[in-house]
Scaffold this motif. Structure first.
Motif, PDB file in Angstrom:
ATOM      1  N   ILE A  45       5.368  -4.723   0.170  1.00 51.41           N
ATOM      2  CA  ILE A  45       5.711  -5.444   1.406  1.00 51.41           C
ATOM      3  C   ILE A  45       4.452  -6.070   2.002  1.00 51.41           C
ATOM      4  CG2 ILE A  45       6.480  -5.146   3.804  1.00 51.41           C
ATOM      5  CD1 ILE A  45       8.420  -2.961   2.709  1.00 51.41           C
ATOM      6  N   ASP A  46       3.377  -5.286   2.054  1.00 53.98           N
ATOM      7  CA  ASP A  46       2.116  -5.814   2.588  1.00 53.98           C
ATOM      8  C   ASP A  46       1.574  -6.949   1.727  1.00 53.98           C
ATOM      9  OD1 ASP A  46       2.086  -4.048   4.717  1.00 53.98           O
ATOM     10  OD2 ASP A  46       0.875  -2.556   3.668  1.00 53.98           O
TER      11      ASP A  46
ATOM     12  N   VAL B  45      -2.710   0.498  15.791  1.00 57.99           N
ATOM     13  CA  VAL B  45      -3.869   1.273  15.337  1.00 57.99           C
ATOM     14  C   VAL B  45      -4.918   0.328  14.790  1.00 57.99           C
ATOM     15  CG1 VAL B  45      -2.548   3.342  14.738  1.00 57.99           C
ATOM     16  CG2 VAL B  45      -2.913   1.573  13.011  1.00 57.99           C
ATOM     17  N   GLU B  46      -6.149   0.772  14.851  1.00 56.86           N
ATOM     18  CA  GLU B  46      -7.247   0.045  14.235  1.00 56.86           C
ATOM     19  C   GLU B  46      -7.655   0.819  12.989  1.00 56.86           C
ATOM     20  OE1 GLU B  46     -10.515  -0.828  16.753  1.00 56.86           O
ATOM     21  OE2 GLU B  46      -9.273  -1.640  18.364  1.00 56.86           O
ATOM     22  N   GLU B  47      -7.643   0.127  11.853  1.00 57.73           N
ATOM     23  CA  GLU B  47      -8.079   0.779  10.613  1.00 57.73           C
ATOM     24  C   GLU B  47      -9.568   1.139  10.733  1.00 57.73           C
ATOM     25  OE1 GLU B  47      -6.445   1.713   8.073  1.00 57.73           O
ATOM     26  OE2 GLU B  47      -4.629   0.498   7.869  1.00 57.73           O
ATOM     27  N   LYS B  48      -9.888   2.371  10.329  1.00 60.54           N
ATOM     28  CA  LYS B  48     -11.290   2.803  10.350  1.00 60.54           C
ATOM     29  C   LYS B  48     -12.057   2.097   9.224  1.00 60.54           C
ATOM     30  CE  LYS B  48     -10.579   7.372  12.368  1.00 60.54           C
ATOM     31  NZ  LYS B  48      -9.191   7.228  12.696  1.00 60.54           N
ATOM     32  N   GLN B  49     -13.201   1.565   9.559  1.00 61.38           N
ATOM     33  CA  GLN B  49     -14.048   0.903   8.581  1.00 61.38           C
ATOM     34  C   GLN B  49     -14.945   1.931   7.881  1.00 61.38           C
ATOM     35  OE1 GLN B  49     -13.712  -2.415   7.932  1.00 61.38           O
ATOM     36  NE2 GLN B  49     -12.033  -2.359   9.418  1.00 61.38           N
ATOM     37  N   ASP B  50     -15.134   1.765   6.589  1.00 65.22           N
ATOM     38  CA  ASP B  50     -16.029   2.678   5.854  1.00 65.22           C
ATOM     39  C   ASP B  50     -17.481   2.351   6.230  1.00 65.22           C
ATOM     40  OD1 ASP B  50     -13.934   3.863   4.598  1.00 65.22           O
ATOM     41  OD2 ASP B  50     -13.975   2.485   2.860  1.00 65.22           O
TER      42      ASP B  50
ATOM     43  N   PHE C  93       2.210  -4.241   9.374  1.00 62.11           N
ATOM     44  CA  PHE C  93       3.093  -4.086  10.535  1.00 62.11           C
ATOM     45  C   PHE C  93       2.440  -3.326  11.686  1.00 62.11           C
ATOM     46  CE2 PHE C  93       7.742  -4.812   9.299  1.00 62.11           C
ATOM     47  CZ  PHE C  93       7.435  -5.640   8.228  1.00 62.11           C
ATOM     48  N   ILE C  94       1.372  -2.584  11.424  1.00 58.51           N
ATOM     49  CA  ILE C  94       0.911  -1.605  12.418  1.00 58.51           C
ATOM     50  C   ILE C  94      -0.377  -2.008  13.126  1.00 58.51           C
ATOM     51  CG2 ILE C  94       2.056   0.322  11.253  1.00 58.51           C
ATOM     52  CD1 ILE C  94      -0.682   1.104  10.089  1.00 58.51           C
ATOM     53  N   GLY C  95      -0.857  -3.234  12.893  1.00 58.75           N
ATOM     54  CA  GLY C  95      -2.113  -3.664  13.505  1.00 58.75           C
ATOM     55  C   GLY C  95      -2.108  -3.631  15.019  1.00 58.75           C
ATOM     56  N   HIS C  96      -0.940  -3.789  15.632  1.00 55.87           N
ATOM     57  CA  HIS C  96      -0.846  -3.776  17.084  1.00 55.87           C
ATOM     58  C   HIS C  96      -1.079  -2.374  17.647  1.00 55.87           C
ATOM     59  CE1 HIS C  96       0.513  -7.882  17.224  1.00 55.87           C
ATOM     60  NE2 HIS C  96       1.560  -7.618  16.487  1.00 55.87           N
TER      61      HIS C  96
ATOM     62  N   LEU D  66       1.122   7.558  15.381  1.00 54.08           N
ATOM     63  CA  LEU D  66       0.214   6.625  14.684  1.00 54.08           C
ATOM     64  C   LEU D  66      -1.147   6.591  15.365  1.00 54.08           C
ATOM     65  CD1 LEU D  66       2.091   3.317  13.720  1.00 54.08           C
ATOM     66  CD2 LEU D  66       0.517   4.627  12.288  1.00 54.08           C
ATOM     67  N   LYS D  67      -1.153   6.579  16.684  1.00 53.47           N
ATOM     68  CA  LYS D  67      -2.414   6.543  17.428  1.00 53.47           C
ATOM     69  C   LYS D  67      -3.175   7.853  17.285  1.00 53.47           C
ATOM     70  CE  LYS D  67      -0.785   3.138  20.806  1.00 53.47           C
ATOM     71  NZ  LYS D  67      -0.344   2.894  22.192  1.00 53.47           N
TER      72      LYS D  67
END
Length: 209
Positions: free
Chosen positions: A90-91, A204-209, A199-202, A186-187
């Motif tokens: 889907i992504d 949560v923020e993905e953690k950067q490595d 779909f979830i960008g609104h 999610l938060k």
């Protein structure tokens, strides 16, 4: 009962309109909107003039009724199948294209090739047979309503299994939809492997490595 039989009679209008076809197949999907889990498409070929009491758009039915109809459709259908496309796909290709892919899968898994597809509100690219796009088709065509139930219940069962694997998110109750409890989880915990990253960008923020 008489009122229900009259309603069902009305839901056979499209099937009778295309009765010259050997096989008429209803197509519908479940799971375009959730934040997590797959999109699932159902394909159902019913016998001519099949009557399944209380069959309707799956969203208008109680969970208990859907489960009962899920079994009855399996008993009475000439054939049925489901197509499943997961969150990573889907992504990758977007939810609309993933829905079409699930629908093509479902049609391709049938033991016979239908001549006519009765579709709920879409025309599916990449299929050669005649297609009939019916707005709100799951409330107007018995075949589409049956496909709606098969897709919805199949997906719900999958989300119940995912709930055991990822209990923090309440998937057994919310089925992956963006309820307040789900969004808060999610938060608190971040996404799990079945979340749709697109779909979830609104939330949560993905953690950067």
């Amino acid at each position: 009962m008489e009122k229900e039989l009259l309603r069902l009679e009305g839901m056979l209008e499209y099937e009778r309109q295309y009765a010259s076809a050997s096989w008429i197949c209803g197509i519908d999907e479940a799971g375009r909107g959730p934040l997590a889990g797959p999109v699932v498409a159902g394909a159902v070929i019913l016998p001519r003039d099949c009557k399944i009491l209380y069959l309707n758009d799956s969203k208008k039915l109680s969970e208990k009724r859907r489960e009962e109809l899920f079994l009855e459709i399996q008993e009475k259908a000439e054939a049925w199948s489901v197509g499943i496309v997961g969150p990573e796909r889907i992504d990758e290709i977007n939810i609309l294209q993933a829905t079409y892919e699930a629908m093509r899968q479902a049609v391709g898994k049938l033991p016979m090739e239908p001549q006519v597809l009765l579709n709920d509100a879409v025309l599916i690219p990449g299929l050669s047979m005649e297609q009939v796009k019916i707005i709100h088709g799951d409330a107007k065509s018995l075949s589409i309503a049956a496909a709606s139930v098969m897709a919805k219940v199949t997906r719900d069962h999958m989300m119940q299994e995912y709930d055991v694997m990822f209990p923090e998110y309440g998937f057994a109750k919310n089925k992956g939809y963006g309820t307040a409890v789900h969004i808060q989880a999610l938060k608190d915990f971040g996404p799990c492997p079945i979340h749709r990253r697109s779909f979830i960008g609104h939330f949560v923020e993905e953690k950067q490595d």
